[in-house]
Scaffold this motif. Structure first.
Motif, short mmCIF file in Angstrom:
data_model
loop_
_atom_site.label_atom_id
_atom_site.label_comp_id
_atom_site.label_asym_id
_atom_site.label_seq_id
_atom_site.Cartn_x
_atom_site.Cartn_y
_atom_site.Cartn_z
N LEU A 179 -23.68 -7.64 34.41
CA LEU A 179 -23.34 -7.67 32.99
C LEU A 179 -24.35 -6.88 32.17
O LEU A 179 -23.97 -6.15 31.23
CB LEU A 179 -23.30 -9.12 32.49
CG LEU A 179 -22.15 -9.98 33.04
CD1 LEU A 179 -22.30 -11.43 32.58
CD2 LEU A 179 -20.81 -9.43 32.60
N SER A 181 -26.16 -4.34 33.16
CA SER A 181 -26.01 -2.91 33.46
C SER A 181 -24.72 -2.35 32.86
O SER A 181 -24.70 -1.24 32.34
CB SER A 181 -26.04 -2.68 34.97
OG SER A 181 -27.25 -3.13 35.53
N ALA A 182 -23.65 -3.12 32.95
CA ALA A 182 -22.35 -2.61 32.50
C ALA A 182 -22.20 -2.65 30.98
O ALA A 182 -21.52 -1.79 30.40
CB ALA A 182 -21.24 -3.42 33.15
N PHE A 183 -22.84 -3.61 30.32
CA PHE A 183 -22.66 -3.76 28.88
C PHE A 183 -23.99 -3.59 28.14
O PHE A 183 -24.27 -2.54 27.59
CB PHE A 183 -22.01 -5.11 28.57
CG PHE A 183 -20.65 -5.27 29.16
CD1 PHE A 183 -19.53 -4.71 28.56
CD2 PHE A 183 -20.46 -5.98 30.35
CE1 PHE A 183 -18.27 -4.85 29.11
CE2 PHE A 183 -19.20 -6.12 30.91
CZ PHE A 183 -18.09 -5.55 30.29
N ALA A 184 -24.79 -4.64 28.14
CA ALA A 184 -26.07 -4.61 27.43
C ALA A 184 -26.90 -5.80 27.92
O ALA A 184 -26.36 -6.74 28.51
CB ALA A 184 -25.84 -4.72 25.91
N ALA A 187 -25.59 -9.26 27.12
CA ALA A 187 -24.28 -9.67 27.66
C ALA A 187 -24.35 -10.88 28.59
O ALA A 187 -23.47 -11.76 28.53
CB ALA A 187 -23.62 -8.48 28.36
#
Length: 420
Positions: A179, A181-184, A187
């Motif tokens: 989460l 890495s993919a968002f912030a 997250a």
């Protein structure tokens, strides 16, 4: 003249725990523990990202553990007194709100002291689903299963619950990484807040949440005194499980430092998974151990294996040898944890199982938080070799508590075969 014999009575076997609780219960309870496994790592991740301080991140993670230590057993006592349903509904909403509040505080202009205070709030309101699930299932076993099947069913239940914990505590940090890495970096905490409200709420509202121990009277009072929670036979279990928690925190942190020295800190989680998977598998296997292999002997044997594995940390010089040491530790850690929880279940004062299970659950979290904070400071200021000594100390605490438990169990052997 012959008399017609009465047809033999067919006795239906008593239902299994899976049938009594229902399969959806186990699925909900499994997912509902994920937020708890994500909190410590998620807090560390967002603080380091937003405030740029690894030291503050470690202190903040420890503050989460402090909140759990101070309030976890009290929340367990409230669940014993008023029932799990009302307590968990309140906690689901309060903890979801605290996770969101912490995110706003850490990204705002508030002083570091407010960040630590908000972290304590996260720990204080954390719904400890795993201990309360253990309490709920042990209560169902004690109230609704024949006595001849209780001991084996409790052992199998503790094995499953510990394996579920191991799986969640390996997958939780992995989910945090995905989460973040993919968002912030924020997250994981927002995701944990959503999971808490939805799945902890579902766990609270599950029909089994209405089930209250028959030991409690109509007003919710327990027949046992509070002083029984401080008996040496129970406190030694708390000490032993605290040692396991310290081991978890120091091992992951020192392993991260070990891999960072080799330029691959991101691979620490993969190596840690070697221990986690082995631990989960062996934890499940405890249910099939023969009754002649007594619980107090299991604690000594498996904590001894854990201690032997940690002693190899003084010799590791490559990821390969580290993996071997972790594999040996995995053989010991899972069964040790299962045995400690089984002792906790057997020694819970009447009507206070949720209190005892949250005491044990808090011991794991507190130990993990303190261990991670101390190991991080030592690894950063002294070096990896010094940090790798800490898992040895933690394993020695767990083993030493097992030795003390052997003596205490021997004193009670005539009174209880379960605790021997």
């Amino acid at each position: 003249m012959t008399r017609a014999s009465a047809p033999p009575q067919i006795t239906e076997p008593s239902p299994s725990l899976l049938r009594l609780a229902g399969f959806p219960y186990f699925l909900i309870a499994f997912i509902a523990r994920l937020p708890f496994a994500m909190m410590v790592v998620g807090v560390l991740t967002v603080v380091v990202s937003a405030r740029g301080s690894l030291s503050l991140g470690g202190l903040t993670s420890a503050a989460v553990g402090l909140g759990t230590a101070c309030f976890g057993p009290l929340l367990g006592a409230a669940a014993d007194r008023f029932g799990q349903r009302v307590v968990l509904v309140v906690l689901a909403l309060a903890n979801g709100a605290m996770l969101l509040l912490f995110t706003f505080v850490v990204y705002g202009e508030a002083a570091d002291g407010f960040v630590l205070l908000a972290a304590v709030g996260i720990g204080a309101t954390a719904p400890q689903v795993a201990p309360l699930s253990r309490s709920r299932l042990v209560t169902i076993i004690a109230d609704r299963m024949p006595e001849a099947r209780r001991a084996k069913t409790v052992s199998g239940t503790m094995a499953y619950e510990s394996a579920a914990d191991e799986t969640v505590f390996v997958f939780g940090p992995f989910l945090v990484g995905i989460l973040a890495s993919a968002f912030a970096p924020w997250a994981p905490l927002v995701g944990a807040a959503v999971l808490t409200v939805v799945f902890v709420g579902a766990f609270a509202l599950h029909p089994s949440g209405r089930h209250v121990s028959q030991d409690r009277d109509a007003d919710g009072r327990a027949p046992s005194a509070v002083s029984e929670l401080f008996r040496p036979q129970l406190l030694i279990v708390v000490l032993g499980i605290l040692g396991v928690g310290i081991f978890f925190g120091t091992m992951l942190t020192s392993l991260t430092s070990f891999m960072a020295d080799r330029g691959a800190p991101e691979q620490a989680g993969l190596l840690y998974g070697v221990m986690g998977v082995g631990s989960a598998v062996l934890a499940l296997g405890v249910a099939w151990l023969p009754p002649s292999f007594s619980m107090r002997a299991r604690w000594l044997v498996f904590s001894g294996i854990l201690l032997a594995g940690t002693l190899l940390l003084g010799l590791v010089d490559s990821p390969g040898t580290m993996m071997l040491a972790l594999a040996i530790m995995g053989i010991g850690i899972g069964p040790t944890l299962v045995t400690q929880y089984s002792f906790g279940a057997a020694r819970s004062p009447r009507g206070r199982s949720a209190t005892v299970m949250t005491m044990l659950g808090s011991g794991v979290v507190v130990g993990q938080s303190i261990g991670a904070a101390v190991a991080g400071e030592i690894a950063e200021n002294v070096g990896t070799s010094a940090a790798l000594l800490l898992p040895m100390i933690a394993a020695f605490i767990a083993f030493g508590a097992g030795v003390a438990n052997w003596v205490l169990s021997g004193e009670r052997r005539g009174r209880s075969t379960v605790t021997a």
